[in-house]
Design a protein around this motif. Sequence first.
Motif, PDB file in Angstrom:
ATOM      1  N   TYR A 480      21.658  29.947  18.687  1.00 29.68           N
ATOM      2  CA  TYR A 480      21.209  28.551  18.755  1.00 29.68           C
ATOM      3  C   TYR A 480      19.688  28.506  18.699  1.00 29.68           C
ATOM      4  O   TYR A 480      19.095  27.723  17.944  1.00 29.68           O
ATOM      5  CB  TYR A 480      21.739  27.931  20.048  1.00 29.68           C
ATOM      6  N   TYR A 481      19.046  29.361  19.486  1.00 27.07           N
ATOM      7  CA  TYR A 481      17.583  29.349  19.558  1.00 27.07           C
ATOM      8  C   TYR A 481      16.959  29.951  18.302  1.00 27.07           C
ATOM      9  O   TYR A 481      15.888  29.519  17.860  1.00 27.07           O
ATOM     10  CB  TYR A 481      17.121  30.077  20.818  1.00 27.07           C
ATOM     11  N   TYR A 482      17.641  30.922  17.692  1.00 25.81           N
ATOM     12  CA  TYR A 482      17.136  31.460  16.427  1.00 25.81           C
ATOM     13  C   TYR A 482      17.178  30.376  15.345  1.00 25.81           C
ATOM     14  O   TYR A 482      16.185  30.150  14.623  1.00 25.81           O
ATOM     15  CB  TYR A 482      17.950  32.669  15.973  1.00 25.81           C
ATOM     16  N   TYR A 483      18.321  29.705  15.222  1.00 24.04           N
ATOM     17  CA  TYR A 483      18.464  28.680  14.194  1.00 24.04           C
ATOM     18  C   TYR A 483      17.530  27.507  14.470  1.00 24.04           C
ATOM     19  O   TYR A 483      16.985  26.900  13.536  1.00 24.04           O
ATOM     20  CB  TYR A 483      19.922  28.224  14.120  1.00 24.04           C
ATOM     21  N   LYS A 484      17.303  27.192  15.732  1.00 22.16           N
ATOM     22  CA  LYS A 484      16.369  26.129  16.113  1.00 22.16           C
ATOM     23  C   LYS A 484      14.972  26.450  15.571  1.00 22.16           C
ATOM     24  O   LYS A 484      14.300  25.573  15.001  1.00 22.16           O
ATOM     25  CB  LYS A 484      16.335  26.007  17.636  1.00 22.16           C
ATOM     26  N   ASN A 485      14.545  27.694  15.700  1.00 24.11           N
ATOM     27  CA  ASN A 485      13.224  28.086  15.217  1.00 24.11           C
ATOM     28  C   ASN A 485      13.134  27.967  13.699  1.00 24.11           C
ATOM     29  O   ASN A 485      12.126  27.500  13.157  1.00 24.11           O
ATOM     30  CB  ASN A 485      12.907  29.521  15.645  1.00 24.11           C
ATOM     31  N   VAL A 486      14.197  28.375  12.999  1.00 25.77           N
ATOM     32  CA  VAL A 486      14.201  28.267  11.537  1.00 25.77           C
ATOM     33  C   VAL A 486      14.115  26.801  11.119  1.00 25.77           C
ATOM     34  O   VAL A 486      13.324  26.427  10.239  1.00 25.77           O
ATOM     35  CB  VAL A 486      15.464  28.916  10.946  1.00 25.77           C
ATOM     36  N   ALA A 487      14.925  25.948  11.748  1.00 26.10           N
ATOM     37  CA  ALA A 487      14.951  24.531  11.374  1.00 26.10           C
ATOM     38  C   ALA A 487      13.608  23.856  11.648  1.00 26.10           C
ATOM     39  O   ALA A 487      13.163  22.998  10.876  1.00 26.10           O
ATOM     40  CB  ALA A 487      16.070  23.822  12.129  1.00 26.10           C
ATOM     41  N   GLU A 488      12.971  24.237  12.740  1.00 27.33           N
ATOM     42  CA  GLU A 488      11.720  23.583  13.117  1.00 27.33           C
ATOM     43  C   GLU A 488      10.534  24.079  12.296  1.00 27.33           C
ATOM     44  O   GLU A 488       9.614  23.323  12.003  1.00 27.33           O
ATOM     45  CB  GLU A 488      11.462  23.782  14.605  1.00 27.33           C
ATOM     46  N   THR A 489      10.549  25.358  11.892  1.00 26.85           N
ATOM     47  CA  THR A 489       9.440  25.905  11.105  1.00 26.85           C
ATOM     48  C   THR A 489       9.678  25.815   9.609  1.00 26.85           C
ATOM     49  O   THR A 489       8.748  25.908   8.810  1.00 26.85           O
ATOM     50  CB  THR A 489       9.183  27.375  11.468  1.00 26.85           C
ATOM     51  N   ASN A 490      10.942  25.651   9.206  1.00 26.74           N
ATOM     52  CA  ASN A 490      11.343  25.631   7.798  1.00 26.74           C
ATOM     53  C   ASN A 490      11.093  26.972   7.119  1.00 26.74           C
ATOM     54  O   ASN A 490      11.017  27.050   5.892  1.00 26.74           O
ATOM     55  CB  ASN A 490      10.618  24.520   7.038  1.00 26.74           C
ATOM     56  N   CYS A 491      10.973  28.037   7.910  1.00 26.20           N
ATOM     57  CA  CYS A 491      10.629  29.344   7.362  1.00 26.20           C
ATOM     58  C   CYS A 491      11.466  30.444   8.021  1.00 26.20           C
ATOM     59  O   CYS A 491      11.987  30.275   9.123  1.00 26.20           O
ATOM     60  CB  CYS A 491       9.151  29.663   7.598  1.00 26.20           C
ATOM     61  N   LEU A 492      11.562  31.573   7.319  1.00 34.46           N
ATOM     62  CA  LEU A 492      12.175  32.773   7.852  1.00 34.46           C
ATOM     63  C   LEU A 492      11.086  33.752   8.262  1.00 34.46           C
ATOM     64  O   LEU A 492      10.001  33.779   7.670  1.00 34.46           O
ATOM     65  CB  LEU A 492      13.090  33.416   6.807  1.00 34.46           C
ATOM     66  N   ASP A 493      11.374  34.578   9.262  1.00 34.97           N
ATOM     67  CA  ASP A 493      10.363  35.552   9.688  1.00 34.97           C
ATOM     68  C   ASP A 493      10.288  36.741   8.735  1.00 34.97           C
ATOM     69  O   ASP A 493       9.279  37.450   8.698  1.00 34.97           O
ATOM     70  CB  ASP A 493      10.635  36.028  11.120  1.00 34.97           C
ATOM     71  N   TYR A 494      11.356  36.965   7.943  1.00 40.14           N
ATOM     72  CA  TYR A 494      11.344  38.090   7.011  1.00 40.14           C
ATOM     73  C   TYR A 494      12.326  37.823   5.885  1.00 40.14           C
ATOM     74  O   TYR A 494      13.490  37.491   6.119  1.00 40.14           O
ATOM     75  CB  TYR A 494      11.739  39.371   7.741  1.00 40.14           C
ATOM     76  N   CYS A 495      11.840  37.945   4.656  1.00 38.37           N
ATOM     77  CA  CYS A 495      12.731  37.778   3.495  1.00 38.37           C
ATOM     78  C   CYS A 495      12.034  38.316   2.256  1.00 38.37           C
ATOM     79  O   CYS A 495      11.380  37.561   1.518  1.00 38.37           O
ATOM     80  CB  CYS A 495      13.128  36.330   3.295  1.00 38.37           C
ATOM     81  N   PRO A 496      12.112  39.637   2.008  1.00 38.17           N
ATOM     82  CA  PRO A 496      11.475  40.188   0.815  1.00 38.17           C
ATOM     83  C   PRO A 496      12.163  39.665  -0.449  1.00 38.17           C
ATOM     84  O   PRO A 496      13.388  39.594  -0.504  1.00 38.17           O
ATOM     85  CB  PRO A 496      11.666  41.691   0.982  1.00 38.17           C
ATOM     86  N   PHE A 497      11.356  39.304  -1.444  1.00 36.22           N
ATOM     87  CA  PHE A 497      11.930  38.786  -2.686  1.00 36.22           C
ATOM     88  C   PHE A 497      12.264  39.944  -3.627  1.00 36.22           C
ATOM     89  O   PHE A 497      11.427  40.809  -3.883  1.00 36.22           O
ATOM     90  CB  PHE A 497      10.946  37.841  -3.364  1.00 36.22           C
ATOM     91  N   ARG A 498      13.511  39.932  -4.077  1.00 40.37           N
ATOM     92  CA  ARG A 498      13.936  40.947  -5.030  1.00 40.37           C
ATOM     93  C   ARG A 498      15.172  40.443  -5.760  1.00 40.37           C
ATOM     94  O   ARG A 498      15.771  39.490  -5.379  1.00 40.37           O
ATOM     95  CB  ARG A 498      14.254  42.277  -4.335  1.00 40.37           C
TER      96      ARG A 498
END
Length: 498
Positions: A480-498
């Motif tokens: 719940y708290y992880y998803y809350k952070n994603v929704a509020e920041t609109n960003c992921l902490d890690y996502c390499p593009f490939r």
Amino acid sequence: MRAHYYLGLAIILSVLNILEAKCKKCFPPDFIWGVSSSAYQVEGAWNTSGKGENIWDWYTHTYPEKIADGNNGDIATDSYGKWREDVELVRDLGVGFYRFSLSWARILPDGTTGYVNQAGVDYYLNIIKALKEHHIEPLVTIYHWDLPLTLLHQGGWLNKTMADRFAEYATLCFELFGPYVKHWVTVNEPYIHCYNAYGTGLHAPGVNESGTATYKCLYTCALAHAKAYRVYQGRFKEQQNGQVGPVLACSWFAPLTNSTEDVLTAENALLWDLGLVADPLVHGNWPQTTIDRIGNLSSLQGFNSSRLPEFSDKEKLLMKGSYDFLALNYYTTDIVTPIPNVSSIELTTISYDIDKNFSPSYDPKWPQAASPWLRSNPIGLRNTLNWLKDRYGGPRIFITENGWSEKQGILNDTARVDYIKGHLCNVLRASRMDNVNVIGYFYWSLLNSYEWTAGYTELFGLVEVDFQNPDRTRTPKESYYYYKNVAETNCLDYCPFR
């Protein structure tokens, strides 16, 4: 001076690289975050306040042995009594949308518009207005598998006139709730519903006629959606300015090898599970592959006509283009191969599974959820989004369900967090790298809830519910708290593009 120049240039490039990296991990500014639920799975209050009996009420009371733990949704999470608390959980989660479904029998106890239960109407109006007060938009599912029992007695989804009953019910919903609701989906997961309810007999009402009833159900559901869509376009669109879409459900199907046969089998598998629902609403007819396959088999099996119902020209016109967006429910990936020696049994076995002619398996390295069918392979979601883009011309796509099941009592649900991280990273890649027009993501589900024939043995919630406590105490989990952070920041902490 030259040294200062190069130092300054290095600093600027470093800052730009940091900003670029951050940008790559962030979703578009208008990306939608939401969370989902459905009426029978959370509401409870199965026979109070004027609600009529639905097929899941009847099924779980009549055949408790068909439910993994013998339980039912009579109380569920008691969201009928605790809706205010649930709205607060959505608000505190920080998402902008809440997807929930209307109980047909709570609004129309006998399934028809002859009598409207005002208590049911007020319940949903209260939820919708409370959401709006907190600047949360409702995305409303008109039908999530809980058909009024009276309509089952008229043949249920095997009766073509059910499309008209659904259109009448949807029209009433647009009238009652449309001034507040701008996003609607019609029939949840027609393929899953028709396959399990009228094919395998696993779900209510338990009809086991895989190679015939499954297709009749899909036919009626396609017409039901299209009729509801046309009603909205013709009577409500101009004033209410809302949008209506279908809900698709599919695993990603990966070939076992790169052989021509395996690759073709995987592509055909998508046509059966996605195409049978989406093609009629986008293109106006079933996929030609399925028309040919079922028609040929039906002839060889001695049928006078195809087991797949044929749409009239009028029906094709009604259906074609009947969507403003596509909603996708995605959970897992299957590895598919052709069924061995299928020709030896296809003449004597009337079955959807034989018709589609593939056998699913999985990679044992993929993490396993509490649900035996659910394993995590996040790239499958990206692949499915790309398949929808390529086949249907780049439609707007909501991901309306995506989730991970665990057992009761797990608050430190790191496996669920990992599942969400992996899948959101692939949604971001699909959006930014593949130009898929994916506009929102809804996690399934807000609460631990009743999971159909799994009862309470497979729980998907971001919020724990104590089903042993009469008060149905809610406790947010780590996810719940992880998803809350994603929704509020609109960003992921890690996502390499490939």
